[in-house]
Design a protein around this motif. Structure first.
Motif, PDB file in Angstrom:
ATOM      1  N   ALA A  59     -12.672  39.618 108.298  1.00 48.46           N
ATOM      2  CA  ALA A  59     -13.408  39.962 109.709  1.00 48.46           C
ATOM      3  C   ALA A  59     -12.271  40.257 110.313  1.00 48.46           C
ATOM      4  O   ALA A  59     -12.178  41.600 111.065  1.00 48.46           O
ATOM      5  CB  ALA A  59     -14.567  39.364 110.089  1.00 48.46           C
ATOM      6  N   ALA A  60     -11.108  39.609 110.202  1.00 54.75           N
ATOM      7  CA  ALA A  60      -9.895  39.530 111.377  1.00 54.75           C
ATOM      8  C   ALA A  60      -9.536  41.010 110.949  1.00 54.75           C
ATOM      9  O   ALA A  60      -8.812  41.388 111.652  1.00 54.75           O
ATOM     10  CB  ALA A  60      -9.302  38.517 111.637  1.00 54.75           C
ATOM     11  N   ALA A  61      -9.810  41.030 109.403  1.00 48.86           N
ATOM     12  CA  ALA A  61      -8.285  41.875 109.039  1.00 48.86           C
ATOM     13  C   ALA A  61      -9.407  43.412 109.068  1.00 48.86           C
ATOM     14  O   ALA A  61      -8.709  44.525 109.467  1.00 48.86           O
ATOM     15  CB  ALA A  61      -7.885  41.818 107.737  1.00 48.86           C
ATOM     16  N   VAL A  62     -10.763  43.708 109.405  1.00 48.34           N
ATOM     17  CA  VAL A  62     -11.232  44.689 109.400  1.00 48.34           C
ATOM     18  C   VAL A  62     -11.415  44.999 110.591  1.00 48.34           C
ATOM     19  O   VAL A  62     -10.605  46.220 110.792  1.00 48.34           O
ATOM     20  CB  VAL A  62     -12.759  44.905 109.238  1.00 48.34           C
ATOM     21  N   ALA A  63     -11.115  44.292 111.571  1.00 51.93           N
ATOM     22  CA  ALA A  63     -11.037  44.932 113.159  1.00 51.93           C
ATOM     23  C   ALA A  63      -9.783  45.340 113.273  1.00 51.93           C
ATOM     24  O   ALA A  63      -9.236  45.976 113.994  1.00 51.93           O
ATOM     25  CB  ALA A  63     -11.477  43.101 113.937  1.00 51.93           C
ATOM     26  N   ALA A  64      -8.747  44.557 112.965  1.00 52.66           N
ATOM     27  CA  ALA A  64      -7.296  44.969 112.702  1.00 52.66           C
ATOM     28  C   ALA A  64      -6.923  46.182 112.247  1.00 52.66           C
ATOM     29  O   ALA A  64      -6.038  46.857 113.545  1.00 52.66           O
ATOM     30  CB  ALA A  64      -6.077  43.837 112.509  1.00 52.66           C
ATOM     31  N   PHE A  65      -6.910  46.557 111.542  1.00 52.53           N
ATOM     32  CA  PHE A  65      -6.978  47.519 110.983  1.00 52.53           C
ATOM     33  C   PHE A  65      -7.496  48.533 111.265  1.00 52.53           C
ATOM     34  O   PHE A  65      -7.024  49.782 111.366  1.00 52.53           O
ATOM     35  CB  PHE A  65      -7.320  47.705 109.472  1.00 52.53           C
ATOM     36  N   ALA A  66      -8.997  48.823 112.352  1.00 51.84           N
ATOM     37  CA  ALA A  66      -9.674  50.038 112.585  1.00 51.84           C
ATOM     38  C   ALA A  66      -9.085  50.117 113.236  1.00 51.84           C
ATOM     39  O   ALA A  66      -8.525  50.929 114.098  1.00 51.84           O
ATOM     40  CB  ALA A  66     -11.202  49.530 112.577  1.00 51.84           C
ATOM     41  N   GLN A  67      -8.703  48.995 114.279  1.00 51.19           N
ATOM     42  CA  GLN A  67      -8.042  49.197 116.030  1.00 51.19           C
ATOM     43  C   GLN A  67      -5.892  50.010 115.547  1.00 51.19           C
ATOM     44  O   GLN A  67      -6.028  50.822 116.639  1.00 51.19           O
ATOM     45  CB  GLN A  67      -7.557  48.103 116.301  1.00 51.19           C
ATOM     46  N   ALA A  68      -5.984  50.103 114.670  1.00 54.56           N
ATOM     47  CA  ALA A  68      -4.614  50.703 114.284  1.00 54.56           C
ATOM     48  C   ALA A  68      -4.757  51.924 113.426  1.00 54.56           C
ATOM     49  O   ALA A  68      -3.961  52.758 113.224  1.00 54.56           O
ATOM     50  CB  ALA A  68      -4.103  49.734 112.668  1.00 54.56           C
ATOM     51  N   PRO A 109     -16.547  47.331 112.697  1.00 57.06           N
ATOM     52  CA  PRO A 109     -16.333  48.381 114.048  1.00 57.06           C
ATOM     53  C   PRO A 109     -16.886  49.740 113.875  1.00 57.06           C
ATOM     54  O   PRO A 109     -17.072  49.929 112.869  1.00 57.06           O
ATOM     55  CB  PRO A 109     -15.336  47.803 113.822  1.00 57.06           C
ATOM     56  N   ALA A 110     -16.975  50.294 114.226  1.00 57.04           N
ATOM     57  CA  ALA A 110     -17.661  51.950 114.627  1.00 57.04           C
ATOM     58  C   ALA A 110     -16.144  52.825 113.675  1.00 57.04           C
ATOM     59  O   ALA A 110     -14.954  52.630 113.798  1.00 57.04           O
ATOM     60  CB  ALA A 110     -17.284  52.979 116.444  1.00 57.04           C
ATOM     61  N   GLY A 111     -17.055  53.530 113.048  1.00 53.00           N
ATOM     62  CA  GLY A 111     -16.342  54.217 111.931  1.00 53.00           C
ATOM     63  C   GLY A 111     -16.416  53.279 110.940  1.00 53.00           C
ATOM     64  O   GLY A 111     -15.158  53.510 110.046  1.00 53.00           O
ATOM     65  N   VAL A 112     -15.852  52.080 110.638  1.00 53.93           N
ATOM     66  CA  VAL A 112     -15.429  51.118 109.359  1.00 53.93           C
ATOM     67  C   VAL A 112     -17.216  51.364 108.226  1.00 53.93           C
ATOM     68  O   VAL A 112     -17.598  51.458 108.637  1.00 53.93           O
ATOM     69  CB  VAL A 112     -15.515  49.687 109.404  1.00 53.93           C
ATOM     70  N   VAL A 113     -16.381  52.179 107.014  1.00 55.79           N
ATOM     71  CA  VAL A 113     -17.430  52.142 105.685  1.00 55.79           C
ATOM     72  C   VAL A 113     -17.447  50.377 105.078  1.00 55.79           C
ATOM     73  O   VAL A 113     -17.171  49.979 104.711  1.00 55.79           O
ATOM     74  CB  VAL A 113     -16.982  53.473 105.023  1.00 55.79           C
ATOM     75  N   ALA A 114     -18.676  50.732 105.113  1.00 52.24           N
ATOM     76  CA  ALA A 114     -19.754  49.408 104.655  1.00 52.24           C
ATOM     77  C   ALA A 114     -19.777  49.647 102.811  1.00 52.24           C
ATOM     78  O   ALA A 114     -20.981  50.397 102.285  1.00 52.24           O
ATOM     79  CB  ALA A 114     -21.203  49.151 105.158  1.00 52.24           C
ATOM     80  N   VAL A 115     -19.192  48.608 102.563  1.00 48.62           N
ATOM     81  CA  VAL A 115     -18.969  48.314 100.904  1.00 48.62           C
ATOM     82  C   VAL A 115     -19.573  47.330 100.190  1.00 48.62           C
ATOM     83  O   VAL A 115     -19.631  46.048 100.421  1.00 48.62           O
ATOM     84  CB  VAL A 115     -18.113  48.787 100.404  1.00 48.62           C
ATOM     85  N   GLN A 116     -21.425  47.233 100.225  1.00 47.52           N
ATOM     86  CA  GLN A 116     -22.246  46.374  99.864  1.00 47.52           C
ATOM     87  C   GLN A 116     -22.072  46.390  98.367  1.00 47.52           C
ATOM     88  O   GLN A 116     -23.252  46.143  97.719  1.00 47.52           O
ATOM     89  CB  GLN A 116     -23.759  46.760 100.715  1.00 47.52           C
TER      90      GLN A 116
END
Length: 310
Positions: free
Chosen positions: A18-27, A42-49
């Motif tokens: 979760a921390a990695a998702v936030a950091a990469f999205a912010q970057a 976060p907005a723009g993140v593609v969920a892969v279920q």
């Protein structure tokens, strides 16, 4: 205009994931967040279920990715069954896609008698099951033909998310004016503030063109004792706190009949061996390493924990 970079985060619902998702999205990266269940991204993140045990599905998902972050981490009791195959599937996805494979390492590799100063060349000794598994996973990454990989070794997590020693043991009784510490209060212990660790992954991923072959870096993070931790939390909370101990004897007794307490007791040595991580290798690669001052990192962690448990 440069094409947007894409990263696949495996185990996106976990603490580091979760921390990695936030950091990469912010970057500004395009982020694919893999998890078995839907999450709040976060907005723009593609969920892969998809299930990470589905090797072919992982490979298909990874084919347009520049980086794969393997943040998959089974429950302690499920390591023997799932840790190796999950890592093998992530490795297969990197091999098929050509993506840089990144993995958050830990200090298990150094065994039960690890020295106090953990350096890149400190011998790795598989003298317990989890150490053997971690060593095998990293060796497979290093030996994989045609795969570029990075291991970033760090201490215990605190910060974003829940489910760590910090929130499930140390601060769980704050409402009782107590900090529960798992080991002797005067022994230094290595910690990693998750937002800083995740931001370091992003900086390394940005240099993926330079990271050919297998690489390992150490993330120094923070090192402090139980007494120092209590003092820092007391200053933030503005009230005196008792320093309690974890009832290892009771856990050991329960562990005779239950797998999870037994698995926890097996890792007690982590709190009995003083250790810190030599992080001198990482700034040589990325320059200034993200490092939030301890009081600010703890303040943010306590605020997030209070909101999550309200």
């Amino acid at each position: 205009m440069a094409q947007q970079k894409t990263v696949l985060i495996l185990g996106a619902a976990g603490r580091f994931g979760a921390a990695a998702v936030a950091a990469f999205a912010q970057a500004g990266w395009q982020v694919k967040a893999q998890a078995r269940r839907a999450g709040h991204w976060p907005a723009g993140v593609v969920a892969v279920q998809i299930d990470a045990m589905d090797r072919e599905a992982l490979i298909e998902t990874a084919m347009d990715c520049d980086v794969i972050v393997n943040a998959l981490n089974p429950l302690y009791t499920e390591w023997p069954k799932f840790a190796r195959p999950l890592a093998a599937h992530a490795l297969a996805a990197a091999q098929a896609s050509g993506a840089l494979l990144m993995f958050p390492g830990n200090v298990y590799n150094f065994g039960r008698h690890m020295p106090s100063d953990l350096q890149l060349n400190t011998p790795q000794i598989g003298d317990h099951e989890k150490a053997k598994i971690r060593i095998e996973i990293e060796q497979a990454m290093q030996q994989a033909h045609g795969v570029d990989s990075v291991v970033v070794r760090a201490g215990d997590y605190f910060g974003a998310g829940t489910g760590s020693w910090f929130d499930e043991v140390i601060i769980k009784d704050l409402h009782k004016n107590k900090v529960v510490y798992p080991g002797p209060s005067d022994i230094p212990h290595a910690w990693a503030y998750l937002p800083d660790l995740a931001a370091s992954f992003v900086l390394l991923a940005e240099q993926r063109a330079q990271l050919r072959g297998a690489h390992t870096f150490h993330f120094a993070g923070h090192t402090f004792t139980g007494q120092q931790l209590r003092q820092e939390i007391e200053a933030i909370e503005g009230r005196p706190l008792q320093l309690g101990t974890l009832p290892w004897g009771i856990l050991k007794l329960i562990g005779v009949f239950a797998a999870m307490p037994r698995a926890i007791v097996q890792m007690r040595y982590l709190w009995q061996r003083p250790h810190q991580i030599d992080g001198s290798s990482l700034p040589q690669q990325i320059g200034v390493v993200p490092h939030t001052p301890l009081n600010l990192a703890l303040r943010a962690t306590l605020a997030q924990w209070a909101a999550a448990t309200a």
